[in-house]
Design a protein around this motif. Structure first.
Motif, PDB file in Angstrom:
ATOM      1  N   ARG A 283       0.867  -1.332  -0.041  1.00 33.44           N
ATOM      2  CA  ARG A 283       0.173   0.036   0.011  1.00 33.44           C
ATOM      3  C   ARG A 283       0.934   1.372  -0.020  1.00 33.44           C
ATOM      4  N   GLY A 284       1.876   1.332   0.680  1.00 33.08           N
ATOM      5  CA  GLY A 284       2.872   2.396   0.784  1.00 33.08           C
ATOM      6  C   GLY A 284       3.636   2.738  -0.448  1.00 33.08           C
ATOM      7  N   ARG A 285       3.971   1.691  -1.026  1.00 33.48           N
ATOM      8  CA  ARG A 285       4.630   1.764  -2.485  1.00 33.48           C
ATOM      9  C   ARG A 285       3.667   2.283  -3.553  1.00 33.48           C
ATOM     10  N   LEU A 286       2.484   1.930  -3.652  1.00 29.49           N
ATOM     11  CA  LEU A 286       1.333   2.480  -4.423  1.00 29.49           C
ATOM     12  C   LEU A 286       1.118   3.773  -3.975  1.00 29.49           C
ATOM     13  N   THR A 287       1.082   3.963  -2.873  1.00 27.51           N
ATOM     14  CA  THR A 287       0.694   5.485  -2.515  1.00 27.51           C
ATOM     15  C   THR A 287       1.860   6.420  -2.866  1.00 27.51           C
ATOM     16  N   LYS A 288       3.070   6.098  -2.450  1.00 22.30           N
ATOM     17  CA  LYS A 288       4.344   6.645  -3.015  1.00 22.30           C
ATOM     18  C   LYS A 288       4.264   6.821  -4.672  1.00 22.30           C
ATOM     19  N   ALA A 289       3.917   6.049  -5.210  1.00 20.66           N
ATOM     20  CA  ALA A 289       3.707   5.991  -6.953  1.00 20.66           C
ATOM     21  C   ALA A 289       2.901   6.917  -7.338  1.00 20.66           C
ATOM     22  N   GLY A 290       1.811   7.634  -6.243  1.00 20.97           N
ATOM     23  CA  GLY A 290       1.057   8.644  -6.580  1.00 20.97           C
ATOM     24  C   GLY A 290      -0.407   8.115  -6.836  1.00 20.97           C
ATOM     25  N   TYR A 291      -0.923   6.733  -6.207  1.00 23.11           N
ATOM     26  CA  TYR A 291      -2.236   6.274  -6.131  1.00 23.11           C
ATOM     27  C   TYR A 291      -2.822   6.524  -4.997  1.00 23.11           C
ATOM     28  N   GLN A 292      -4.188   6.817  -4.635  1.00 22.15           N
ATOM     29  CA  GLN A 292      -4.803   7.290  -3.775  1.00 22.15           C
ATOM     30  C   GLN A 292      -5.964   6.217  -3.535  1.00 22.15           C
ATOM     31  N   SER A 293      -6.427   6.167  -2.247  1.00 22.23           N
ATOM     32  CA  SER A 293      -7.708   5.454  -1.822  1.00 22.23           C
ATOM     33  C   SER A 293      -7.181   3.995  -2.539  1.00 22.23           C
ATOM     34  N   VAL A 294      -6.170   3.273  -2.131  1.00 23.00           N
ATOM     35  CA  VAL A 294      -5.738   2.004  -2.329  1.00 23.00           C
ATOM     36  C   VAL A 294      -6.457   1.111  -1.591  1.00 23.00           C
ATOM     37  N   SER A 295      -7.346   0.088  -2.227  1.00 21.59           N
ATOM     38  CA  SER A 295      -8.301  -0.846  -1.517  1.00 21.59           C
ATOM     39  C   SER A 295      -8.284  -2.050  -2.261  1.00 21.59           C
ATOM     40  N   ARG A 296      -8.607  -2.987  -1.418  1.00 25.47           N
ATOM     41  CA  ARG A 296      -8.777  -4.460  -1.658  1.00 25.47           C
ATOM     42  C   ARG A 296      -7.569  -5.202  -2.217  1.00 25.47           C
ATOM     43  N   LEU A 297      -6.576  -4.767  -1.542  1.00 25.35           N
ATOM     44  CA  LEU A 297      -5.335  -5.387  -1.948  1.00 25.35           C
ATOM     45  C   LEU A 297      -5.183  -7.029  -1.552  1.00 25.35           C
ATOM     46  N   THR A 298      -4.867  -7.630  -2.499  1.00 25.04           N
ATOM     47  CA  THR A 298      -4.577  -9.056  -2.241  1.00 25.04           C
ATOM     48  C   THR A 298      -3.412  -9.761  -3.204  1.00 25.04           C
ATOM     49  N   LYS A 299      -2.975 -10.651  -2.501  1.00 23.44           N
ATOM     50  CA  LYS A 299      -1.843 -11.509  -3.418  1.00 23.44           C
ATOM     51  C   LYS A 299      -2.241 -12.583  -4.326  1.00 23.44           C
ATOM     52  N   ASP A 300      -1.995 -12.508  -5.414  1.00 23.95           N
ATOM     53  CA  ASP A 300      -2.392 -13.466  -6.501  1.00 23.95           C
ATOM     54  C   ASP A 300      -1.429 -14.680  -6.496  1.00 23.95           C
ATOM     55  N   LYS A 301      -1.880 -15.842  -7.139  1.00 25.13           N
ATOM     56  CA  LYS A 301      -1.092 -16.861  -7.537  1.00 25.13           C
ATOM     57  C   LYS A 301       0.176 -16.616  -7.814  1.00 25.13           C
ATOM     58  N   ASP A 302       0.503 -15.304  -8.661  1.00 25.35           N
ATOM     59  CA  ASP A 302       1.998 -15.157  -9.100  1.00 25.35           C
ATOM     60  C   ASP A 302       2.740 -14.490  -8.149  1.00 25.35           C
ATOM     61  N   GLY A 303       2.218 -14.079  -7.013  1.00 24.76           N
ATOM     62  CA  GLY A 303       2.987 -13.174  -6.031  1.00 24.76           C
ATOM     63  C   GLY A 303       2.792 -11.600  -6.137  1.00 24.76           C
ATOM     64  N   VAL A 304       1.900 -11.263  -7.153  1.00 23.81           N
ATOM     65  CA  VAL A 304       1.551  -9.953  -7.340  1.00 23.81           C
ATOM     66  C   VAL A 304       0.594  -9.376  -6.327  1.00 23.81           C
ATOM     67  N   TRP A 305       0.876  -8.183  -5.861  1.00 18.18           N
ATOM     68  CA  TRP A 305      -0.382  -7.560  -4.781  1.00 18.18           C
ATOM     69  C   TRP A 305      -1.015  -6.831  -6.066  1.00 18.18           C
ATOM     70  N   ARG A 306      -2.381  -7.057  -5.820  1.00 14.47           N
ATOM     71  CA  ARG A 306      -3.414  -6.764  -6.638  1.00 14.47           C
ATOM     72  C   ARG A 306      -4.432  -5.690  -5.885  1.00 14.47           C
ATOM     73  N   GLY A 307      -5.081  -4.644  -6.442  1.00 20.78           N
ATOM     74  CA  GLY A 307      -6.050  -3.915  -5.840  1.00 20.78           C
ATOM     75  C   GLY A 307      -6.571  -2.957  -6.626  1.00 20.78           C
ATOM     76  N   SER A 308      -7.450  -2.001  -6.224  1.00 17.18           N
ATOM     77  CA  SER A 308      -7.786  -0.724  -6.902  1.00 17.18           C
ATOM     78  C   SER A 308      -7.446   0.477  -6.216  1.00 17.18           C
ATOM     79  N   ALA A 309      -7.290   1.489  -6.864  1.00 16.50           N
ATOM     80  CA  ALA A 309      -7.078   2.935  -6.470  1.00 16.50           C
ATOM     81  C   ALA A 309      -7.605   3.986  -7.436  1.00 16.50           C
TER      82      ALA A 309
END
Length: 103
Positions: free
Chosen positions: A57-83
């Protein structure tokens, strides 16, 4: 006397080879470890992700995304969510290298 000279030469050779090894590895790096800046890439890299949810969440926020939500780690090891970014809702991802993707 010859024994001492041989021992001294041997010690010099050992010391110089140790220095040469250190110099060879000075530029080595681990490509999985990135600096603190998030890079934007077209596709996330698959791999074991050691980021916690809060770190992602911190990395995504630092990259300029706001309201980061629904973060889950998928089968490939990637954190996915919406922002949101610039008022638009996007799907975001963060791979194990710290790279950010958005679609």
């Amino acid at each position: 006397m010859a024994v001492r000279a041989s021992m001294a030469c041997g010690a010099i050779l050992l010391a110089s080879s140790a220095l040469a090894q250190t110099a060879t590895h000075a530029g080595a790096h681990n490509p999985a470890v990135k600096n603190n800046d998030a890079a934007h890439v077209a596709a996330p890299a698959k791999g074991a992700n050691s980021f916690s949810e809060d770190q992602a969440r911190g990395r995504l926020t630092k990259a300029g995304y706001q309201s980061v939500s629904r973060l889950t780690k998928d089968k490939d090891g990637v954190w996915r969510g919406s922002a949101t970014k610039a008022g638009k809702k996007v799907n975001v991802g963060l791979d194990y290298k710290g790279n950010v993707t958005a679609r």
